[in-house]
Write a protein that holds these residues in place. Structure first.
Motif, PDB file in Angstrom:
ATOM      1  N   MET A  85     -11.139  44.041   2.765  1.00  0.00           N
ATOM      2  CA  MET A  85     -11.427  44.891   1.847  1.00  0.00           C
ATOM      3  C   MET A  85     -12.777  44.374   1.374  1.00  0.00           C
ATOM      4  O   MET A  85     -12.809  43.180   0.654  1.00  0.00           O
ATOM      5  CB  MET A  85     -10.485  45.172   0.801  1.00  0.00           C
ATOM      6  CG  MET A  85      -9.415  45.975   1.177  1.00  0.00           C
ATOM      7  SD  MET A  85      -9.832  47.663   1.393  1.00  0.00           S
ATOM      8  CE  MET A  85      -8.475  48.358   2.362  1.00  0.00           C
ATOM      9  N   THR A  86     -13.951  45.173   1.522  1.00  0.00           N
ATOM     10  CA  THR A  86     -15.263  44.670   1.043  1.00  0.00           C
ATOM     11  C   THR A  86     -15.655  44.822  -0.617  1.00  0.00           C
ATOM     12  O   THR A  86     -16.677  44.600  -1.000  1.00  0.00           O
ATOM     13  CB  THR A  86     -16.268  45.283   1.853  1.00  0.00           C
ATOM     14  OG1 THR A  86     -16.206  46.747   1.793  1.00  0.00           O
ATOM     15  CG2 THR A  86     -16.303  44.860   3.073  1.00  0.00           C
ATOM     16  N   CYS A  87     -14.764  45.557  -1.202  1.00  0.00           N
ATOM     17  CA  CYS A  87     -14.949  46.132  -2.613  1.00  0.00           C
ATOM     18  C   CYS A  87     -13.818  45.879  -3.515  1.00  0.00           C
ATOM     19  O   CYS A  87     -12.734  45.712  -3.152  1.00  0.00           O
ATOM     20  CB  CYS A  87     -15.360  47.417  -2.662  1.00  0.00           C
ATOM     21  SG  CYS A  87     -13.832  48.560  -2.294  1.00  0.00           S
ATOM     22  N   ASP A  88     -14.034  45.474  -4.778  1.00  0.00           N
ATOM     23  CA  ASP A  88     -13.022  45.148  -5.702  1.00  0.00           C
ATOM     24  C   ASP A  88     -12.006  46.264  -5.940  1.00  0.00           C
ATOM     25  O   ASP A  88     -10.796  45.947  -6.005  1.00  0.00           O
ATOM     26  CB  ASP A  88     -13.648  44.849  -7.080  1.00  0.00           C
ATOM     27  CG  ASP A  88     -14.633  43.463  -7.050  1.00  0.00           C
ATOM     28  OD1 ASP A  88     -14.252  42.741  -6.311  1.00  0.00           O
ATOM     29  OD2 ASP A  88     -15.350  43.440  -7.912  1.00  0.00           O
ATOM     30  N   ALA A  89     -12.285  47.508  -5.941  1.00  0.00           N
ATOM     31  CA  ALA A  89     -11.716  48.534  -5.764  1.00  0.00           C
ATOM     32  C   ALA A  89     -10.441  48.525  -4.576  1.00  0.00           C
ATOM     33  O   ALA A  89      -9.217  49.006  -4.865  1.00  0.00           O
ATOM     34  CB  ALA A  89     -12.057  50.041  -6.120  1.00  0.00           C
ATOM     35  N   GLY A  90     -11.028  48.169  -3.535  1.00  0.00           N
ATOM     36  CA  GLY A  90      -9.974  48.155  -2.260  1.00  0.00           C
ATOM     37  C   GLY A  90      -9.130  46.969  -2.651  1.00  0.00           C
ATOM     38  O   GLY A  90      -8.011  47.061  -2.203  1.00  0.00           O
ATOM     39  N   ARG A  91      -9.598  45.959  -3.007  1.00  0.00           N
ATOM     40  CA  ARG A  91      -8.770  44.695  -3.256  1.00  0.00           C
ATOM     41  C   ARG A  91      -7.310  45.215  -4.440  1.00  0.00           C
ATOM     42  O   ARG A  91      -6.323  44.651  -4.344  1.00  0.00           O
ATOM     43  CB  ARG A  91      -9.402  43.400  -3.648  1.00  0.00           C
ATOM     44  CG  ARG A  91     -10.158  42.989  -2.193  1.00  0.00           C
ATOM     45  CD  ARG A  91     -10.868  41.649  -2.649  1.00  0.00           C
ATOM     46  NE  ARG A  91     -11.887  41.561  -3.377  1.00  0.00           N
ATOM     47  CZ  ARG A  91     -13.174  41.924  -2.920  1.00  0.00           C
ATOM     48  NH1 ARG A  91     -13.620  42.245  -1.625  1.00  0.00           N
ATOM     49  NH2 ARG A  91     -13.988  41.936  -3.840  1.00  0.00           N
ATOM     50  N   ALA A  92      -8.068  45.761  -5.558  1.00  0.00           N
ATOM     51  CA  ALA A  92      -7.286  46.067  -6.381  1.00  0.00           C
ATOM     52  C   ALA A  92      -5.906  47.059  -5.998  1.00  0.00           C
ATOM     53  O   ALA A  92      -4.852  47.011  -6.385  1.00  0.00           O
ATOM     54  CB  ALA A  92      -7.943  46.742  -7.556  1.00  0.00           C
ATOM     55  N   ALA A  93      -6.661  47.929  -5.005  1.00  0.00           N
ATOM     56  CA  ALA A  93      -5.598  48.962  -4.421  1.00  0.00           C
ATOM     57  C   ALA A  93      -4.480  48.264  -3.613  1.00  0.00           C
ATOM     58  O   ALA A  93      -3.547  48.507  -3.401  1.00  0.00           O
ATOM     59  CB  ALA A  93      -6.434  50.064  -3.697  1.00  0.00           C
ATOM     60  N   CYS A  94      -4.816  47.286  -2.889  1.00  0.00           N
ATOM     61  CA  CYS A  94      -3.874  46.463  -2.145  1.00  0.00           C
ATOM     62  C   CYS A  94      -2.762  45.671  -3.160  1.00  0.00           C
ATOM     63  O   CYS A  94      -1.902  45.728  -2.699  1.00  0.00           O
ATOM     64  CB  CYS A  94      -4.653  45.123  -1.374  1.00  0.00           C
ATOM     65  SG  CYS A  94      -5.631  45.675   0.232  1.00  0.00           S
ATOM     66  N   VAL A  95      -3.479  45.302  -4.194  1.00  0.00           N
ATOM     67  CA  VAL A  95      -2.556  44.503  -5.270  1.00  0.00           C
ATOM     68  C   VAL A  95      -1.603  45.749  -5.641  1.00  0.00           C
ATOM     69  O   VAL A  95      -0.380  45.532  -5.798  1.00  0.00           O
ATOM     70  CB  VAL A  95      -3.375  44.080  -6.309  1.00  0.00           C
ATOM     71  CG1 VAL A  95      -2.362  43.611  -7.543  1.00  0.00           C
ATOM     72  CG2 VAL A  95      -4.087  42.829  -5.912  1.00  0.00           C
TER      73      VAL A  95
END
Length: 131
Positions: A85-95
């Motif tokens: 995940m290259t963006c903060d929103a993608g990493r937040a979606a993973c969490v």
């Protein structure tokens, strides 16, 4: 009580059993069941990326097919997906997805995983387009 309307030929999985409507059908579900409508169902051959394999494993855990074995696959796939995940929103979606699955809320986890599939598609450029 849950009321579901199905179009002619639409698929529905109820507690792991695949059903298909013949004609327009309306169902009333009167107790708690694990169910997925046609657009939420993924065939094994559609699990062609990390996020899609994550969705498939979550779907299988939700439907009750050896949930612990699939939960381990979810952890493995999520471990691969987070660094991609290259963006903060993608990493937040993973969490957000991981929290839902950890709580055993697989159905809402599936909805969150559809978002991960979108992020993965945006983050990963196919090799033939990179050249």
């Amino acid at each position: 009580m849950l009321r579901i309307s199905l179009r002619d030929g639409e698929a529905l999985v109820v507690n792991g059993a695949m059903l298909r409507s013949k004609g327009r059908t309306e169902l009333v579900i009167e107790n708690k069941v694990a169910l997925l409508r046609g657009r939420e169902i993924m065939a094994p051959e559609e699990a062609t990326s990390t996020a899609r394999r994550l969705y498939f494993a979550t779907m299988m855990a939700y439907l009750g097919d050896e949930p612990e074995a699939h939960k381990n696959q979810v952890i493995d796939e999520l471990t691969l997906l987070i660094p991609a995940m290259t963006c903060d929103a993608g990493r937040a979606a993973c969490v957000r997805f991981a929290r839902l699955v950890a709580e055993g809320d697989y159905y809402r986890g599936l909805a969150a995983c559809r978002t991960l599939i979108e992020f993965e598609g945006a983050a990963l450029v196919p090799a033939n387009e990179a050249a």
